[in-house]
Enzyme design. Structure first.
Site, short mmCIF file in Angstrom:
data_model
loop_
_atom_site.label_atom_id
_atom_site.label_comp_id
_atom_site.label_asym_id
_atom_site.label_seq_id
_atom_site.Cartn_x
_atom_site.Cartn_y
_atom_site.Cartn_z
N ASN A 152 0.87 -1.18 0.00
CA ASN A 152 0.00 0.00 0.00
C ASN A 152 0.90 1.23 0.00
OD1 ASN A 152 -1.83 2.03 0.50
ND2 ASN A 152 -2.19 1.46 2.64
N LYS A 165 0.10 4.22 -0.12
CA LYS A 165 -0.57 5.37 0.50
C LYS A 165 -0.42 6.60 -0.42
CE LYS A 165 0.36 3.43 4.99
NZ LYS A 165 -0.01 3.51 6.39
N HIS A 171 -9.66 0.71 4.97
CA HIS A 171 -8.35 0.90 5.63
C HIS A 171 -8.56 1.81 6.85
CE1 HIS A 171 -4.26 2.25 6.39
NE2 HIS A 171 -3.86 1.19 5.73
N GLU A 209 -7.03 4.25 7.96
CA GLU A 209 -6.90 5.69 7.70
C GLU A 209 -8.18 6.24 7.05
OE1 GLU A 209 -3.15 5.48 5.60
OE2 GLU A 209 -2.22 4.79 7.45
N GLU A 243 -5.42 -5.49 10.65
CA GLU A 243 -4.43 -4.43 10.86
C GLU A 243 -4.74 -3.70 12.16
OE1 GLU A 243 -2.48 -3.07 7.03
OE2 GLU A 243 -4.38 -2.03 7.09
N GLY A 288 2.05 2.01 10.74
CA GLY A 288 2.93 3.17 10.56
C GLY A 288 3.60 3.62 11.84
N SER A 305 3.31 -2.34 10.40
CA SER A 305 4.76 -2.27 10.60
C SER A 305 5.48 -3.59 10.29
CB SER A 305 5.08 -1.80 12.03
OG SER A 305 4.57 -0.49 12.22
#
Ligand code: PEP
Length: 251
Positions: free
Chosen positions: A9, A11, A95, A97, A167, A173, A212
């Site tokens: 990904n 991003k 996701h 985010e 996740e 991140g 991560s």
């Protein structure tokens, strides 16, 4: 036997020249993970460029988001069939985010999952708990509710057309990875939830881990019984790191 899948990904990162350099280094390096299915999800504006660069390779193309609508007056949105036309096979849905920064709730995520299926895209349903939810010991409930919303919309046979990515939000991140035991416990829980509906779908469902993942920890994570690959953010922007993670999935 579930084939391992590793998805990068990107991003909101990329530039024409940087994308070309990344793929130029990555494509030959992926030769060591021929048994693993691999894909990258660049930002929308680069999908056409990346599709062209991937032509003739086994690395597949995915998108990071899609509209729940098929067409019409939805300024700024991109539909599933547009992604399909650009050569995408995968699309991330829900996701963390998107959920936390853009207010996507379980219902919208389920609509997007359904829209992806309608266009023959494979939706990658991202689920996971926040740090407060993990500390509150409600991880399993949170993940179950996120999956249940999609099950209510598309049923177990619809869910079977996708992939699930677990996740934990606190690991995305942040450099903090969930331990292999923590990951395996949640993945097993997810598979058992699906098995209540259909044991064959549960056995075939690919459940990826994201948060991560690095070359140094990928092998141990991917060795867990119910971990079928990874969704990789930061490390997918470095060809050597992403290739090493894909090679770890091969082992
Ligand atoms: C992600 O973007 O889904 C992700 C897991 O990011 P990172 O690997 O950087 O934690």
């Amino acid at each position: 036997m579930r084939r391992k899948l590793v998805i990068g990904n990107w991003k909101m990162h990329g530039k024409h020249q940087a994308n070309a350099q990344l793929l130029e280094a990555l494509l030959p390096a992926l030769a060591e993970s021929a048994g693993v299915e691999t894909a990258v999800c660049p930002p929308y504006p680069y999908l056409a460029q990346v599709a062209e660069l991937l032509a003739g390779s086994t690395l597949k193309l995915g998108a990071q988001n899609l509209s729940r609508f098929d067409q019409g007056a939805h300024t700024g949105e991109v539909s599933a069939h547009m992604l399909r036309e650009l050569g995408c096979q995968y699309v991330l849905v829900g996701h963390s985010e998107r959920r936390s920064l853009y207010g996507e709730d379980d219902r919208l995520v389920a609509e997007k999952f359904a829209a992806a299926l309608c266009a023959d895209l494979v939706p990658v349903l991202c689920v996971g708990e926040s740090l407060a939810q993990r500390r509150g010991e409600i991880t399993e409930r949170v993940v179950a509710e996120q999956i249940q919303a999609v099950l209510q919309r598309v049923g177990i046979n619809g869910l079977a057309g996708g992939v699930i990515a677990y996740e934990p939000v606190w690991a995305i991140g942040t450099g903090e990875t969930a331990t292999p035991a923590q990951v395996q416990a949640v993945h097993r829980h997810i598979r058992s939830l699906l098995a209540e509906q259909d044991p064959a779908v549960a056995a075939a469902m690919r459940i990826l881990y994201g948060g991560s993942v690095k070359a140094a920890n990928a092998g141990e994570l991917f060795a867990q019984t119910d971990v079928d690959g990874g969704l990789i953010g930061g490390a997918s922007l470095d060809a050597a790191s992403f290739a090493a993670i894909c090679a770890a999935a091969q082992r």
